[in-house]
Scaffold this active site. Structure first.
Site, PDB file in Angstrom:
ATOM      1  N   GLY A  94       0.835  -1.193   0.000  1.00 61.65           N
ATOM      2  CA  GLY A  94       0.000   0.000   0.000  1.00 61.65           C
ATOM      3  C   GLY A  94       0.873   1.246   0.000  1.00 61.65           C
ATOM      4  O   GLY A  94       2.082   1.172   0.262  1.00 61.65           O
ATOM      5  N   GLN A 117       3.063   9.888   1.546  1.00 62.79           N
ATOM      6  CA  GLN A 117       4.352   9.188   1.676  1.00 62.79           C
ATOM      7  C   GLN A 117       5.313   9.535   0.539  1.00 62.79           C
ATOM      8  O   GLN A 117       6.497   9.224   0.614  1.00 62.79           O
ATOM      9  CB  GLN A 117       4.130   7.672   1.752  1.00 62.79           C
ATOM     10  CG  GLN A 117       3.416   7.246   3.043  1.00 62.79           C
ATOM     11  CD  GLN A 117       3.211   5.753   3.122  1.00 62.79           C
ATOM     12  OE1 GLN A 117       2.258   5.235   2.564  1.00 62.79           O
ATOM     13  NE2 GLN A 117       4.121   5.051   3.781  1.00 62.79           N
ATOM     14  N   CYS A 141       5.765  -0.230   7.668  1.00 63.20           N
ATOM     15  CA  CYS A 141       5.413   1.033   7.023  1.00 63.20           C
ATOM     16  C   CYS A 141       6.619   1.491   6.212  1.00 63.20           C
ATOM     17  O   CYS A 141       7.750   1.505   6.730  1.00 63.20           O
ATOM     18  CB  CYS A 141       5.052   2.082   8.079  1.00 63.20           C
ATOM     19  SG  CYS A 141       4.588   3.673   7.363  1.00 63.20           S
ATOM     20  N   LEU A 142       6.376   1.858   4.957  1.00 66.60           N
ATOM     21  CA  LEU A 142       7.485   2.292   4.101  1.00 66.60           C
ATOM     22  C   LEU A 142       8.095   3.594   4.613  1.00 66.60           C
ATOM     23  O   LEU A 142       9.224   3.924   4.242  1.00 66.60           O
ATOM     24  CB  LEU A 142       6.995   2.454   2.656  1.00 66.60           C
ATOM     25  CG  LEU A 142       6.464   1.162   2.004  1.00 66.60           C
ATOM     26  CD1 LEU A 142       5.922   1.443   0.610  1.00 66.60           C
ATOM     27  CD2 LEU A 142       7.557   0.094   1.945  1.00 66.60           C
ATOM     28  N   HIS A 168      -4.671   1.105   7.543  1.00 64.00           N
ATOM     29  CA  HIS A 168      -3.330   1.685   7.686  1.00 64.00           C
ATOM     30  C   HIS A 168      -3.177   2.887   6.744  1.00 64.00           C
ATOM     31  O   HIS A 168      -2.670   3.939   7.136  1.00 64.00           O
ATOM     32  CB  HIS A 168      -2.293   0.594   7.372  1.00 64.00           C
ATOM     33  CG  HIS A 168      -0.861   1.008   7.398  1.00 64.00           C
ATOM     34  ND1 HIS A 168       0.050   0.486   8.292  1.00 64.00           N
ATOM     35  CD2 HIS A 168      -0.150   1.880   6.623  1.00 64.00           C
ATOM     36  CE1 HIS A 168       1.238   1.030   8.070  1.00 64.00           C
ATOM     37  NE2 HIS A 168       1.149   1.873   7.052  1.00 64.00           N
ATOM     38  N   GLU A 169      -3.653   2.727   5.496  1.00 65.56           N
ATOM     39  CA  GLU A 169      -3.480   3.811   4.501  1.00 65.56           C
ATOM     40  C   GLU A 169      -4.399   5.001   4.797  1.00 65.56           C
ATOM     41  O   GLU A 169      -3.982   6.157   4.644  1.00 65.56           O
ATOM     42  CB  GLU A 169      -3.736   3.274   3.083  1.00 65.56           C
ATOM     43  CG  GLU A 169      -2.826   2.128   2.649  1.00 65.56           C
ATOM     44  CD  GLU A 169      -1.351   2.397   2.843  1.00 65.56           C
ATOM     45  OE1 GLU A 169      -0.929   3.566   2.792  1.00 65.56           O
ATOM     46  OE2 GLU A 169      -0.600   1.431   3.079  1.00 65.56           O
ATOM     47  N   HIS A 195      -2.880   7.153   7.303  1.00 64.29           N
ATOM     48  CA  HIS A 195      -1.874   8.074   6.740  1.00 64.29           C
ATOM     49  C   HIS A 195      -2.524   9.375   6.261  1.00 64.29           C
ATOM     50  O   HIS A 195      -1.964  10.455   6.411  1.00 64.29           O
ATOM     51  CB  HIS A 195      -1.155   7.441   5.543  1.00 64.29           C
ATOM     52  CG  HIS A 195       0.046   6.615   5.883  1.00 64.29           C
ATOM     53  ND1 HIS A 195       1.142   7.116   6.565  1.00 64.29           N
ATOM     54  CD2 HIS A 195       0.338   5.317   5.619  1.00 64.29           C
ATOM     55  CE1 HIS A 195       2.043   6.151   6.698  1.00 64.29           C
ATOM     56  NE2 HIS A 195       1.585   5.045   6.134  1.00 64.29           N
TER      57      HIS A 195
HETATM   58  O1  K1U Z   1       1.661   2.414   3.910  1.00 62.40           O
HETATM   59  C1  K1U Z   1       2.743   1.821   3.921  1.00 62.40           C
HETATM   60  O2  K1U Z   1       3.678   2.263   4.564  1.00 62.40           O
HETATM   61  C2  K1U Z   1       2.898   0.542   3.162  1.00 62.40           C
HETATM   62  C3  K1U Z   1       2.848  -0.691   4.051  1.00 62.40           C
HETATM   63  C4  K1U Z   1       1.396  -1.134   4.148  1.00 62.40           C
HETATM   64  C5  K1U Z   1       1.056  -2.183   5.162  1.00 62.40           C
HETATM   65  C6  K1U Z   1       1.842  -3.254   5.434  1.00 62.40           C
HETATM   66  C7  K1U Z   1       1.472  -4.203   6.353  1.00 62.40           C
HETATM   67  C8  K1U Z   1       0.304  -4.078   7.008  1.00 62.40           C
HETATM   68  C9  K1U Z   1      -0.474  -2.995   6.753  1.00 62.40           C
HETATM   69  C10 K1U Z   1      -0.100  -2.041   5.831  1.00 62.40           C
HETATM   70  C11 K1U Z   1       3.710  -1.752   3.435  1.00 62.40           C
HETATM   71  O3  K1U Z   1       3.459  -2.209   2.368  1.00 62.40           O
HETATM   72  S1  K1U Z   1       5.086  -2.278   4.332  1.00 62.40           S
HETATM   73  C12 K1U Z   1       5.795  -3.560   3.294  1.00 62.40           C
HETATM   74  C13 K1U Z   1       5.052  -4.843   3.327  1.00 62.40           C
HETATM   75  O4  K1U Z   1       4.262  -5.081   4.222  1.00 62.40           O
HETATM   76  C14 K1U Z   1       5.258  -5.854   2.282  1.00 62.40           C
HETATM   77  C15 K1U Z   1       6.209  -5.706   1.307  1.00 62.40           C
HETATM   78  C16 K1U Z   1       6.374  -6.677   0.333  1.00 62.40           C
HETATM   79  C17 K1U Z   1       5.605  -7.794   0.322  1.00 62.40           C
HETATM   80  C18 K1U Z   1       4.648  -7.967   1.303  1.00 62.40           C
HETATM   81  C19 K1U Z   1       4.482  -7.017   2.282  1.00 62.40           C
HETATM   82 ZN    ZN Z   2       2.592   3.254   6.276  1.00 62.17          ZN
END
Ligand code: K1U
Ligand code: ZN
Length: 172
Positions: A46, A51, A94-95, A136-137, A140
């Site tokens: 997401g 971001q 979270c990125l 989560h999004e 943000h």
């Molecule tokens: O919003 C963000 O920072 C993105 C975040 C979203 C998220 C992850 C996990 C639970 C809820 C919301 C991410 O994508 S972090 C990276 C991640 O979870 C992932 C990356 C590659 C493959 C699978 C998962």
């Molecule tokens: Zn995030």
């Protein structure tokens, strides 16, 4: 399409409340494409526009398991219209807070409303990772980070760690 740099903690832009999108313009379509490219490159499931430094209520998501079969979603002005009383715990990342993962408890199922890139308003139901991710999004878009759902002790610890790293980077 360009991969945009990610805004990372403790950047104060992450605490902004993003502005609603009016009409779906070419600028919004370009923003959405840049967000998808940036999200896939990261990689993430997401991304919220803030971001990449854009305070507009746009999110992208793709929670499909297969890397070969993509299922990109663009949500404009998304809002949760119903949430289950049942909750589930999921280890979130979270990125904007790289390499930090913690368990967060949220409603297990949600119904959400959003505008599509075609300007249509639709409602959808989500459970599992999709439900976690959309919450989560949307957080943000309201300047809320997943660490705000943790204990003050954990939140303060990670905030200090990222503030120190930013200071080290600034002073060399
Ligand atoms: O919003 C963000 O920072 C993105 C975040 C979203 C998220 C992850 C996990 C639970 C809820 C919301 C991410 O994508 S972090 C990276 C991640 O979870 C992932 C990356 C590659 C493959 C699978 C998962
Ligand atoms: Zn995030």
């Amino acid at each position: 399409m360009p991969i945009r740099p990610l805004v990372v903690l403790p950047d104060p832009r992450l605490r902004l409340k993003s502005e609603p999108v009016g009409a779906v313009s070419d600028d919004i379509r370009t923003l959405a494409q840049d967000m998808l490219d940036t999200m896939y490159d990261a990689p993430g499931v997401g991304l919220a526009a803030i971001q990449i430094g854009v305070p507009k209520r746009v999110i992208t998501m793709d929670v499909s398991k297969s890397e070969t079969e993509r299922n990109p979603l663009v949500l404009i002005n998304p809002e949760v219209v119903w949430a289950s009383e049942e909750t589930r715990v999921y280890e979130e990342g979270c990125l904007s807070i790289p390499e930090y993962y913690e368990e967060v408890e949220r409603p297990e199922r949600v119904r959400f409303r959003y505008t599509t890139l075609d300007g249509e308003t639709v409602e959808a139901d989500a459970d599992g990772l999709m439900a976690t991710c959309v919450q989560h999004e949307i957080d943000h878009l309201n300047g809320v980070l997943f660490i705000d759902h943790l204990s003050k002790l954990k939140r303060d610890r990670v905030t200090k760690r990222f503030a120190k790293a930013a200071k080290r980077e600034a002073t060399g």
